[in-house]
Design a protein around this motif. Structure first.
Motif, PDB file in Angstrom:
ATOM      1  N   GLY A  75      -6.075  -5.595 -11.507  1.00 55.28           N
ATOM      2  CA  GLY A  75      -4.719  -5.824 -11.316  1.00 55.28           C
ATOM      3  C   GLY A  75      -5.152  -5.264  -9.708  1.00 55.28           C
ATOM      4  N   PHE A  76      -5.469  -4.765  -8.499  1.00 54.54           N
ATOM      5  CA  PHE A  76      -5.434  -3.947  -7.633  1.00 54.54           C
ATOM      6  C   PHE A  76      -4.570  -3.729  -6.097  1.00 54.54           C
ATOM      7  N   GLN A  77      -3.888  -3.208  -5.458  1.00 57.12           N
ATOM      8  CA  GLN A  77      -3.542  -3.844  -4.299  1.00 57.12           C
ATOM      9  C   GLN A  77      -4.121  -2.482  -3.297  1.00 57.12           C
ATOM     10  N   THR A  78      -4.589  -2.745  -1.953  1.00 57.87           N
ATOM     11  CA  THR A  78      -4.668  -2.167  -0.676  1.00 57.87           C
ATOM     12  C   THR A  78      -3.903  -1.803   0.362  1.00 57.87           C
ATOM     13  N   SER A  79      -3.590  -0.654   0.505  1.00 57.96           N
ATOM     14  CA  SER A  79      -2.484  -0.482   1.957  1.00 57.96           C
ATOM     15  C   SER A  79      -3.690  -0.856   3.098  1.00 57.96           C
ATOM     16  N   ARG A  80      -2.905  -0.988   3.964  1.00 55.48           N
ATOM     17  CA  ARG A  80      -3.547  -1.375   5.929  1.00 55.48           C
ATOM     18  C   ARG A  80      -3.779  -0.229   6.349  1.00 55.48           C
ATOM     19  N   PRO A  81      -5.093  -0.693   6.687  1.00 57.91           N
ATOM     20  CA  PRO A  81      -5.855   0.004   7.154  1.00 57.91           C
ATOM     21  C   PRO A  81      -5.372   1.219   7.799  1.00 57.91           C
ATOM     22  N   ARG A  82      -6.015   2.086   8.428  1.00 58.57           N
ATOM     23  CA  ARG A  82      -4.833   3.147   8.924  1.00 58.57           C
ATOM     24  C   ARG A  82      -5.556   4.579   9.212  1.00 58.57           C
ATOM     25  N   THR A 147      -4.309  26.166  17.327  1.00 60.20           N
ATOM     26  CA  THR A 147      -5.144  26.155  16.877  1.00 60.20           C
ATOM     27  C   THR A 147      -5.654  24.532  16.716  1.00 60.20           C
ATOM     28  N   ARG A 148      -6.916  24.745  17.323  1.00 61.94           N
ATOM     29  CA  ARG A 148      -7.318  23.190  17.623  1.00 61.94           C
ATOM     30  C   ARG A 148      -7.616  22.312  16.038  1.00 61.94           C
ATOM     31  N   PRO A 149      -7.367  21.191  16.049  1.00 61.95           N
ATOM     32  CA  PRO A 149      -7.684  20.845  14.519  1.00 61.95           C
ATOM     33  C   PRO A 149      -9.022  20.402  14.514  1.00 61.95           C
ATOM     34  N   ASN A 150      -9.656  20.191  13.178  1.00 62.79           N
ATOM     35  CA  ASN A 150     -10.481  19.986  12.837  1.00 62.79           C
ATOM     36  C   ASN A 150     -10.898  19.011  12.627  1.00 62.79           C
ATOM     37  N   VAL A 151     -12.175  18.192  13.259  1.00 66.73           N
ATOM     38  CA  VAL A 151     -12.207  15.711  13.573  1.00 66.73           C
ATOM     39  C   VAL A 151     -12.888  15.403  12.267  1.00 66.73           C
ATOM     40  N   ARG A 152     -11.795  14.444  11.716  1.00 66.18           N
ATOM     41  CA  ARG A 152     -12.786  14.065  10.479  1.00 66.18           C
ATOM     42  C   ARG A 152     -14.354  12.809  11.088  1.00 66.18           C
ATOM     43  N   PRO A 153     -15.201  12.940  10.302  1.00 66.78           N
ATOM     44  CA  PRO A 153     -16.226  12.505  10.443  1.00 66.78           C
ATOM     45  C   PRO A 153     -15.761  10.870  10.612  1.00 66.78           C
ATOM     46  N   GLN A 154     -15.164  10.685   9.133  1.00 66.33           N
ATOM     47  CA  GLN A 154     -14.477   8.957   8.641  1.00 66.33           C
ATOM     48  C   GLN A 154     -13.399   9.112   8.701  1.00 66.33           C
ATOM     49  N   PRO A 155     -12.929   8.723  10.012  1.00 63.09           N
ATOM     50  CA  PRO A 155     -11.032   9.081  10.067  1.00 63.09           C
ATOM     51  C   PRO A 155     -10.452   8.011  10.006  1.00 63.09           C
ATOM     52  N   HIS A 156     -10.991   6.475   9.783  1.00 65.21           N
ATOM     53  CA  HIS A 156     -10.373   4.846   8.985  1.00 65.21           C
ATOM     54  C   HIS A 156     -10.194   5.665   7.397  1.00 65.21           C
ATOM     55  N   TYR A 157      -9.170   5.279   7.077  1.00 58.20           N
ATOM     56  CA  TYR A 157      -8.617   5.091   5.404  1.00 58.20           C
ATOM     57  C   TYR A 157      -7.819   3.538   4.941  1.00 58.20           C
ATOM     58  N   LEU A 158      -7.797   4.350   3.393  1.00 56.93           N
ATOM     59  CA  LEU A 158      -6.922   3.125   3.199  1.00 56.93           C
ATOM     60  C   LEU A 158      -6.640   3.319   1.788  1.00 56.93           C
ATOM     61  N   ASP A 159      -5.677   2.689   1.401  1.00 53.14           N
ATOM     62  CA  ASP A 159      -5.466   3.622  -0.305  1.00 53.14           C
ATOM     63  C   ASP A 159      -5.576   2.899  -1.257  1.00 53.14           C
ATOM     64  N   ARG A 169      -7.944   7.716  -2.296  1.00 59.66           N
ATOM     65  CA  ARG A 169      -7.172   7.310  -0.833  1.00 59.66           C
ATOM     66  C   ARG A 169      -8.859   7.150  -0.367  1.00 59.66           C
ATOM     67  N   VAL A 170      -9.647   6.264   0.543  1.00 58.69           N
ATOM     68  CA  VAL A 170     -11.142   5.586   1.045  1.00 58.69           C
ATOM     69  C   VAL A 170     -10.565   5.977   2.168  1.00 58.69           C
ATOM     70  N   TRP A 171     -11.832   6.685   3.020  1.00 65.34           N
ATOM     71  CA  TRP A 171     -11.521   7.329   3.590  1.00 65.34           C
ATOM     72  C   TRP A 171     -13.566   6.358   4.654  1.00 65.34           C
TER      73      TRP A 171
END
Length: 172
Positions: A75-82, A147-159, A169-171
């Motif tokens: 049993g598992f669920q995933t969110s939509r990619p964000r 200040t300027r924000p940091n940039v994520r190397p892997q910007p997509h995720y889903l829970d 959370r998977v990036w």
């Protein structure tokens, strides 16, 4: 043995035994089930060398727009990619606003910070928020700092929520 390693072992052992005893259900050898086993590790999805290839494949597949793999019997669920390309350091929050270049992101401090006294004496529009405040018996010039924000190397995720184990959370 540390607590997270014990929790990871218990989670993996309980899921693996489930797969081995119920032949009609899922097998740990299926890619989707390997992904679920690796994501259930509190130490991180790639802590163990055996998990690195299935998790790298997961990131690659998700980046191409493919759906999350399935694993029957679990049993598992995933969110939509964000998508969340920016993040701020501790003590700052992410804000967005429309500027000259469209939507612009910045980080603003959550509490006023001590700045140069010149900012409290200046009449610029940029330092208008600077004010004199008493702190620890002294008067200091303070304002909310941007200040300027940091940039994520892997910007997509889903829970991913795995029954009985928790949420991850998977990036990618």
């Amino acid at each position: 043995m540390n607590k997270s390693l014990v929790q990871a072992f218990v989670a993996i052992a309980s899921l693996a035994s489930f797969y081995l005893f119920f032949d009609g259900k899922a097998r740990a050898g299926e890619w989707g089930c390997q992904v679920i086993l690796c994501l259930s590790n509190p130490g991180g999805s790639t802590q163990y060398a055996e998990c690195q290839p299935p998790i790298r494949k997961l990131w690659s597949e998700l980046a191409k727009g493919h759906s999350f793999p399935t694993c029957s019997g679990v049993g598992f669920q995933t969110s939509r990619p964000r998508y969340e390309p920016y993040f701020c350091n501790d003590g700052y929050r992410l804000t967005t606003q429309y500027g000259d270049r469209g939507l612009e992101a910045s980080c603003i401090s959550t509490t006023p910070q001590t700045v140069s006294n010149d900012e409290c004496y200046s009449n610029d529009g940029g330092a208008a928020s600077a004010t004199w405040r008493r702190s620890e018996g002294r008067t200091e010039c303070q304002r909310y700092v941007t200040t300027r924000p940091n940039v994520r190397p892997q910007p997509h995720y889903l829970d991913v929520t795995i029954d009985g184990v928790g949420k991850q959370r998977v990036w990618y």
